[in-house]
Write a protein that holds these residues in place. Structure first.
Motif, short mmCIF file in Angstrom:
data_model
loop_
_atom_site.label_atom_id
_atom_site.label_comp_id
_atom_site.label_asym_id
_atom_site.label_seq_id
_atom_site.Cartn_x
_atom_site.Cartn_y
_atom_site.Cartn_z
N ARG A 34 17.93 -8.52 3.15
CA ARG A 34 18.96 -8.89 2.25
C ARG A 34 18.19 -9.12 0.82
N THR A 35 17.18 -8.88 0.77
CA THR A 35 16.31 -8.87 -0.84
C THR A 35 15.35 -7.94 -0.63
N ILE A 36 14.85 -7.56 -1.74
CA ILE A 36 13.88 -6.56 -1.98
C ILE A 36 12.58 -7.05 -1.12
N PRO A 37 12.10 -8.30 -1.50
CA PRO A 37 10.98 -8.98 -0.79
C PRO A 37 11.02 -8.94 0.75
N GLN A 38 12.24 -9.09 1.24
CA GLN A 38 12.37 -9.17 2.80
C GLN A 38 12.27 -7.50 3.20
N ALA A 39 12.65 -6.53 2.62
CA ALA A 39 12.54 -5.18 2.96
C ALA A 39 10.91 -4.94 2.70
N GLN A 40 10.21 -5.29 1.89
CA GLN A 40 8.99 -5.05 1.70
C GLN A 40 8.02 -5.62 2.64
N LYS A 41 8.54 -6.84 3.13
CA LYS A 41 7.92 -7.59 4.31
C LYS A 41 7.87 -6.62 5.55
N LEU A 42 9.26 -6.28 5.82
CA LEU A 42 9.63 -5.27 6.99
C LEU A 42 8.63 -4.17 6.95
N ASP A 43 8.31 -3.74 5.74
CA ASP A 43 7.32 -2.51 5.46
C ASP A 43 5.80 -2.81 5.67
N GLU A 44 5.63 -3.82 5.14
CA GLU A 44 4.39 -4.70 5.89
C GLU A 44 4.11 -4.59 7.18
N MET A 45 5.26 -4.99 7.76
CA MET A 45 5.28 -5.31 9.32
C MET A 45 5.27 -3.97 10.03
N LEU A 98 29.97 -13.06 -2.32
CA LEU A 98 29.88 -11.53 -2.90
C LEU A 98 28.96 -11.55 -4.14
N ALA A 99 29.06 -12.64 -4.92
CA ALA A 99 28.02 -12.64 -6.29
C ALA A 99 26.76 -12.55 -5.80
N VAL A 100 26.38 -13.08 -4.96
CA VAL A 100 24.99 -13.31 -4.47
C VAL A 100 24.44 -11.79 -3.92
N TYR A 101 25.49 -11.28 -3.24
CA TYR A 101 25.29 -10.03 -2.72
C TYR A 101 24.99 -8.88 -3.91
N HIS A 102 25.98 -9.04 -4.67
CA HIS A 102 25.67 -8.05 -5.85
C HIS A 102 24.42 -8.05 -6.65
N GLU A 103 23.94 -9.42 -6.81
CA GLU A 103 22.85 -9.66 -7.62
C GLU A 103 21.46 -9.28 -6.81
N GLN A 104 21.55 -9.74 -5.45
CA GLN A 104 20.35 -9.83 -4.58
C GLN A 104 20.34 -8.81 -3.65
N THR A 105 21.22 -8.23 -2.87
CA THR A 105 21.06 -7.34 -1.93
C THR A 105 21.68 -5.97 -2.33
N GLU A 106 22.34 -5.99 -3.20
CA GLU A 106 22.79 -4.47 -3.44
C GLU A 106 21.64 -3.57 -3.87
N PRO A 107 20.54 -4.17 -4.68
CA PRO A 107 19.45 -3.26 -5.02
C PRO A 107 18.83 -2.59 -3.82
N LEU A 108 19.22 -3.30 -2.48
CA LEU A 108 18.46 -2.45 -1.28
C LEU A 108 19.00 -0.95 -1.04
N ILE A 109 20.22 -0.63 -1.76
CA ILE A 109 20.99 0.59 -1.57
C ILE A 109 19.72 1.59 -2.28
N ALA A 110 19.44 1.39 -3.43
CA ALA A 110 18.56 2.29 -4.10
C ALA A 110 17.29 2.23 -3.43
N TYR A 111 16.81 1.13 -2.94
CA TYR A 111 15.26 0.90 -2.20
C TYR A 111 15.35 1.84 -0.91
N TYR A 112 16.31 2.00 -0.08
CA TYR A 112 16.46 2.72 1.09
C TYR A 112 16.70 4.16 0.79
N GLU A 113 17.49 4.28 -0.46
CA GLU A 113 17.97 5.78 -0.69
C GLU A 113 16.73 6.50 -1.14
#
Ligand code: AP5
Ligand code: MG
Length: 216
Positions: free
Chosen positions: A93-104, A173-188
């Motif tokens: 739900r955040t870029i650091p969480q996605a990076q951690k999954l990548d590390e794992m 919803l505000a937290v989603y737009h700020e912290q989670t939505e950037p993951l769309i571009a990350y995985y794209e």
């Protein structure tokens, strides 16, 4: 079907229908759903130390700190039932969480982004009813149980999730737009993203999810 194929990440705003689609995918592919939200709610109900640490974040519609979430996820993914695949519902739900999954080296087969507009989210969460006993999810209008207020699966009384109060929905919803939505571009960028436009009902969305997985 190789193991990687069934590593599915469900991305999307609160109330998009991640849990609803995860239930169907888990039954279809016989793989577990890992939902940090559900795991934390169970800890809060049990009154555990972890529940006490995380309750305030959930109540306020804020994200639980990455370090707590990723330690829950790491330990859950090491269980044998995850060997053939799993569905991550609301993780990362955040870029650091996605990076951690990548590390794992948890490389997803696919990331399904369930796209729903904010107005529809407010309707979906405003009418949601959940079974605290078995975890089944309903909607008063869009996906009602056979008998109002009673879980079809286990017969328990349905309730409203505390974080589905309108002001908390707007905060989430505000937290989603700020912290989670950037993951769309990350995985794209990683070539993993499939957008599922969830404008129709539950079954229509399930059909779109299925079609996306079959194409892959
Ligand atoms: P979590 O439990 O994951 O909540 P969420 O992401 O806010 O999403 P929801 O569970 O509310 O919605 P959903 O997408 O599963 O939709 P559902 O299928 O229920 O997280 C809760 C909290 O835990 C977070 O706020 C945070 O504090 C913490 N947390 C969890 N994971 C975290 C992480 N990784 N990092 C940090 N903090 C974390 O459907 C919603 C309603 O719509 C239902 O009534 C359903 O019947 C209906 N519906 C579903 N699909 C449709 C459709 N197509 N048409 C009409 N109605 C539909
Ligand atoms: Mg959910």
């Amino acid at each position: 079907m190789c193991d990687d194929r069934m590593r599915i990440i469900l991305l999307g705003p609160p109330g998009a229908g991640k849990g609803t689609q995860a239930e169907r995918l888990a039954a279809r592919y016989n793989i577990p759903t890992i939902s940090t939200g559900a795991m934390i709610r169970a800890e809060i109900r049990d009154g555990s130390e972890l529940g006490k640490q995380t309750k305030k974040y959930i109540d306020e519609g804020q994200l639980v700190p990455d370090s707590i979430i990723m330690s829950i996820v790491e330990s859950r993914l090491s269980k044998p039932d995850c060997a053939k695949g799993f569905i991550l519902d609301g993780i990362p739900r955040t870029i650091p969480q996605a990076q951690k999954l990548d590390e794992m080296q948890i490389e997803p087969y696919t990331v399904l982004n369930i796209a729903v507009g904010d107005d529809e989210i407010v309707k979906r969460l405003g009418g949601r009813r959940v079974c605290a006993t078995c975890g089944a999810t309903y909607h008063e209008t869009f996906n009602p149980p056979a008998k109002k207020g009673v879980c079809d699966a286990c017969g328990e009384t349905l309730s409203i999730r505390p974080d589905d109060a309108e002001e908390t929905i707007l905060k989430r919803l505000a937290v989603y737009h700020e912290q989670t939505e950037p993951l769309i571009a990350y995985y794209e960028k990683a070539g993993k993203l499939i957008n599922i436009l969830s404008e129709g009902g539950v079954e229509e969305t399930a059909a779109a999810v299925q079609a996306a997985l079959e194409v892959e």
